[in-house]
Motif scaffolding. Structure first.
Motif, PDB file in Angstrom:
ATOM      1  N   SER A  50       0.622  -1.086  -0.219  1.00 24.44           N
ATOM      2  CA  SER A  50       0.076  -0.090  -0.042  1.00 24.44           C
ATOM      3  C   SER A  50       0.781   1.188  -0.107  1.00 24.44           C
ATOM      4  O   SER A  50       2.078   1.207   0.552  1.00 24.44           O
ATOM      5  CB  SER A  50      -0.939   0.067   1.114  1.00 24.44           C
ATOM      6  N   VAL A  51       0.273   2.288  -0.691  1.00 24.64           N
ATOM      7  CA  VAL A  51       1.040   3.560  -0.420  1.00 24.64           C
ATOM      8  C   VAL A  51       1.465   4.018   0.896  1.00 24.64           C
ATOM      9  O   VAL A  51       2.493   4.387   1.339  1.00 24.64           O
ATOM     10  CB  VAL A  51       0.233   4.777  -1.226  1.00 24.64           C
ATOM     11  N   LEU A  52       0.550   3.742   1.976  1.00 21.80           N
ATOM     12  CA  LEU A  52       0.773   4.239   3.252  1.00 21.80           C
ATOM     13  C   LEU A  52       2.072   3.413   3.706  1.00 21.80           C
ATOM     14  O   LEU A  52       3.199   3.676   4.540  1.00 21.80           O
ATOM     15  CB  LEU A  52      -0.521   4.117   4.249  1.00 21.80           C
ATOM     16  N   LYS A  53       2.196   2.130   3.558  1.00 20.01           N
ATOM     17  CA  LYS A  53       3.201   0.929   3.812  1.00 20.01           C
ATOM     18  C   LYS A  53       4.472   1.653   3.260  1.00 20.01           C
ATOM     19  O   LYS A  53       5.452   1.638   3.904  1.00 20.01           O
ATOM     20  CB  LYS A  53       2.641  -0.304   3.588  1.00 20.01           C
ATOM     21  N   ILE A  54       4.350   1.929   1.959  1.00 19.33           N
ATOM     22  CA  ILE A  54       5.544   2.268   1.337  1.00 19.33           C
ATOM     23  C   ILE A  54       6.234   3.499   1.954  1.00 19.33           C
ATOM     24  O   ILE A  54       7.328   3.849   2.296  1.00 19.33           O
ATOM     25  CB  ILE A  54       5.189   2.672  -0.188  1.00 19.33           C
ATOM     26  N   GLN A  55       5.355   4.648   2.130  1.00 18.63           N
ATOM     27  CA  GLN A  55       5.533   5.784   2.789  1.00 18.63           C
ATOM     28  C   GLN A  55       6.446   5.498   4.356  1.00 18.63           C
ATOM     29  O   GLN A  55       7.195   6.386   4.804  1.00 18.63           O
ATOM     30  CB  GLN A  55       4.509   6.893   2.842  1.00 18.63           C
ATOM     31  N   CYS A  56       5.670   4.668   5.004  1.00 19.54           N
ATOM     32  CA  CYS A  56       5.985   4.456   6.400  1.00 19.54           C
ATOM     33  C   CYS A  56       7.549   3.728   6.179  1.00 19.54           C
ATOM     34  O   CYS A  56       8.417   4.284   6.961  1.00 19.54           O
ATOM     35  CB  CYS A  56       4.981   3.510   6.906  1.00 19.54           C
ATOM     36  N   ASP A  57       7.769   2.905   5.222  1.00 18.10           N
ATOM     37  CA  ASP A  57       9.107   2.325   4.975  1.00 18.10           C
ATOM     38  C   ASP A  57      10.015   3.333   4.710  1.00 18.10           C
ATOM     39  O   ASP A  57      11.123   3.351   5.274  1.00 18.10           O
ATOM     40  CB  ASP A  57       8.894   1.144   4.335  1.00 18.10           C
ATOM     41  N   ILE A  58       9.700   4.172   3.971  1.00 14.13           N
ATOM     42  CA  ILE A  58      10.573   5.515   3.632  1.00 14.13           C
ATOM     43  C   ILE A  58      10.957   6.314   4.743  1.00 14.13           C
ATOM     44  O   ILE A  58      12.001   6.593   5.155  1.00 14.13           O
ATOM     45  CB  ILE A  58       9.974   6.398   2.482  1.00 14.13           C
ATOM     46  N   GLU A  59       9.957   6.438   5.683  1.00 15.68           N
ATOM     47  CA  GLU A  59      10.217   7.193   6.958  1.00 15.68           C
ATOM     48  C   GLU A  59      11.073   6.522   7.805  1.00 15.68           C
ATOM     49  O   GLU A  59      11.842   7.036   8.293  1.00 15.68           O
ATOM     50  CB  GLU A  59       8.800   7.658   7.610  1.00 15.68           C
ATOM     51  N   LEU A  60      10.853   5.388   7.821  1.00 14.06           N
ATOM     52  CA  LEU A  60      11.691   4.331   8.724  1.00 14.06           C
ATOM     53  C   LEU A  60      13.049   4.499   8.273  1.00 14.06           C
ATOM     54  O   LEU A  60      14.238   4.178   9.152  1.00 14.06           O
ATOM     55  CB  LEU A  60      11.077   2.836   8.806  1.00 14.06           C
ATOM     56  N   GLY A  61      13.270   4.372   6.947  1.00 10.83           N
ATOM     57  CA  GLY A  61      14.693   4.342   6.406  1.00 10.83           C
ATOM     58  C   GLY A  61      15.423   5.690   6.788  1.00 10.83           C
ATOM     59  O   GLY A  61      16.538   5.836   7.149  1.00 10.83           O
ATOM     60  N   PHE A  62      14.543   6.832   6.901  1.00  9.58           N
ATOM     61  CA  PHE A  62      15.297   8.176   7.297  1.00  9.58           C
ATOM     62  C   PHE A  62      15.396   8.187   8.619  1.00  9.58           C
ATOM     63  O   PHE A  62      16.740   8.637   9.129  1.00  9.58           O
ATOM     64  CB  PHE A  62      14.457   9.467   6.682  1.00  9.58           C
ATOM     65  N   LEU A  63      14.722   7.711   9.447  1.00  7.66           N
ATOM     66  CA  LEU A  63      14.689   7.780  10.823  1.00  7.66           C
ATOM     67  C   LEU A  63      15.954   6.634  11.263  1.00  7.66           C
ATOM     68  O   LEU A  63      16.847   7.250  11.963  1.00  7.66           O
ATOM     69  CB  LEU A  63      13.429   7.220  11.551  1.00  7.66           C
ATOM     70  N   SER A  65      18.694   6.068   9.232  1.00  2.00           N
ATOM     71  CA  SER A  65      19.893   6.873   8.997  1.00  2.00           C
ATOM     72  C   SER A  65      20.307   7.893   9.807  1.00  2.00           C
ATOM     73  O   SER A  65      21.404   8.118  10.058  1.00  2.00           O
ATOM     74  CB  SER A  65      19.501   7.424   7.706  1.00  2.00           C
ATOM     75  N   THR A  66      19.067   8.816  10.165  1.00  2.00           N
ATOM     76  CA  THR A  66      19.417   9.611  11.399  1.00  2.00           C
ATOM     77  C   THR A  66      20.066   9.011  12.827  1.00  2.00           C
ATOM     78  O   THR A  66      21.002   9.736  13.250  1.00  2.00           O
ATOM     79  CB  THR A  66      18.156  10.277  11.702  1.00  2.00           C
ATOM     80  N   ARG A  67      19.500   8.010  13.145  1.00  2.00           N
ATOM     81  CA  ARG A  67      20.077   7.127  14.143  1.00  2.00           C
ATOM     82  C   ARG A  67      21.529   6.735  14.075  1.00  2.00           C
ATOM     83  O   ARG A  67      22.234   6.911  14.900  1.00  2.00           O
ATOM     84  CB  ARG A  67      19.293   6.125  14.751  1.00  2.00           C
ATOM     85  N   ALA A  68      21.667   6.099  12.722  1.00  2.00           N
ATOM     86  CA  ALA A  68      23.175   5.594  12.689  1.00  2.00           C
ATOM     87  C   ALA A  68      24.103   6.740  12.674  1.00  2.00           C
ATOM     88  O   ALA A  68      25.231   6.842  13.115  1.00  2.00           O
ATOM     89  CB  ALA A  68      23.191   4.930  11.409  1.00  2.00           C
ATOM     90  N   LEU A 151      19.635  17.778  12.172  1.00  2.00           N
ATOM     91  CA  LEU A 151      20.555  16.956  13.027  1.00  2.00           C
ATOM     92  C   LEU A 151      22.259  17.082  12.396  1.00  2.00           C
ATOM     93  O   LEU A 151      23.213  17.263  13.150  1.00  2.00           O
ATOM     94  CB  LEU A 151      20.246  15.874  13.631  1.00  2.00           C
ATOM     95  N   MET A 152      22.263  16.754  11.053  1.00  2.00           N
ATOM     96  CA  MET A 152      23.558  16.769  10.415  1.00  2.00           C
ATOM     97  C   MET A 152      24.118  18.156  10.663  1.00  2.00           C
ATOM     98  O   MET A 152      25.285  18.356  10.941  1.00  2.00           O
ATOM     99  CB  MET A 152      23.258  16.454   8.918  1.00  2.00           C
ATOM    100  N   GLY A 153      23.206  19.213  10.308  1.00  2.00           N
ATOM    101  CA  GLY A 153      23.847  20.522  10.664  1.00  2.00           C
ATOM    102  C   GLY A 153      24.208  20.732  12.097  1.00  2.00           C
ATOM    103  O   GLY A 153      25.328  21.423  12.171  1.00  2.00           O
TER     104      GLY A 153
END
Length: 181
Positions: A50-63, A65-68, A151-153
């Motif tokens: 679903s579009v919502l699942k895909i967007q949620c997975d994208i959000e998880l990817g950025f989060l 990356s931020t944590r790493a 946070l990178m900045g």
């Protein structure tokens, strides 16, 4: 000999003066962890594909990356190692105070839009609710991207420079629908 003994003290003083504190890093890591837990629980509600699942997975990817990035920064700072992240073929730049204010303002706008979409999703059903949920998830992705950039900045990690106006020419060549087959 005296110089060898004074160097570690000077490095520790510079580290404390110019770098993030462990408490700041831990606080930011904890906030990202809470966002990851929230996103994972939301992702479980959406069907695969679903579009919502895909967007949620994208959000998880950025989060993730931020944590790493925060974890690497914490470990490198404790060991007095300066990390630089690069994007192949793109120059990086450090943030200014104006950049930080711009991102904070953009995050505040996205948070306001997220609240409006959330209210719409709770007040309606059917197609309107579905569209509001998509808008909500889109805002959550945007906020996670802005948080990573902020946070990178904040921690002195260079971010890819914005391309100059007019330099967004497409790569490759355009073809008509017959040429695409």
């Amino acid at each position: 000999m005296l110089l060898l003994l004074a160097a570690p003290a000077a490095l520790a003083a510079a580290n404390a003066k110019f770098g993030p504190t462990s408490e700041e890093l831990e606080q930011d890591i904890s906030q990202v962890d809470a966002s990851v837990a929230d996103a994972k629980s939301r992702c479980a509600d959406f069907g695969a594909g679903s579009v919502l699942k895909i967007q949620c997975d994208i959000e998880l990817g950025f989060l993730s990356s931020t944590r790493a990035m925060l974890q690497q920064k914490k470990l490198s700072w404790l060991r007095w190692i300066n990390l630089n992240y690069t994007v192949p073929g793109q120059p990086t730049q450090l943030f200014t105070e104006a950049d930080a204010r711009d991102i904070e303002a953009e995050m505040a706008k996205e948070q306001k839009d997220l609240a409006a979409a959330t209210e719409k999703a709770t007040n309606y059903g059917g197609l309107i609710q579905t569209m509001a949920l998509v808008e909500m998830q889109t805002k959550k992705v945007a906020i996670s991207v802005l948080r990573l950039k902020y946070l990178m900045g904040k921690y002195g990690v260079g971010v890819p420079a914005q391309p100059a106006a007019g330099r967004n020419a497409p790569t490759g060549r355009s073809v008509d629908e017959k040429g695409a087959l």
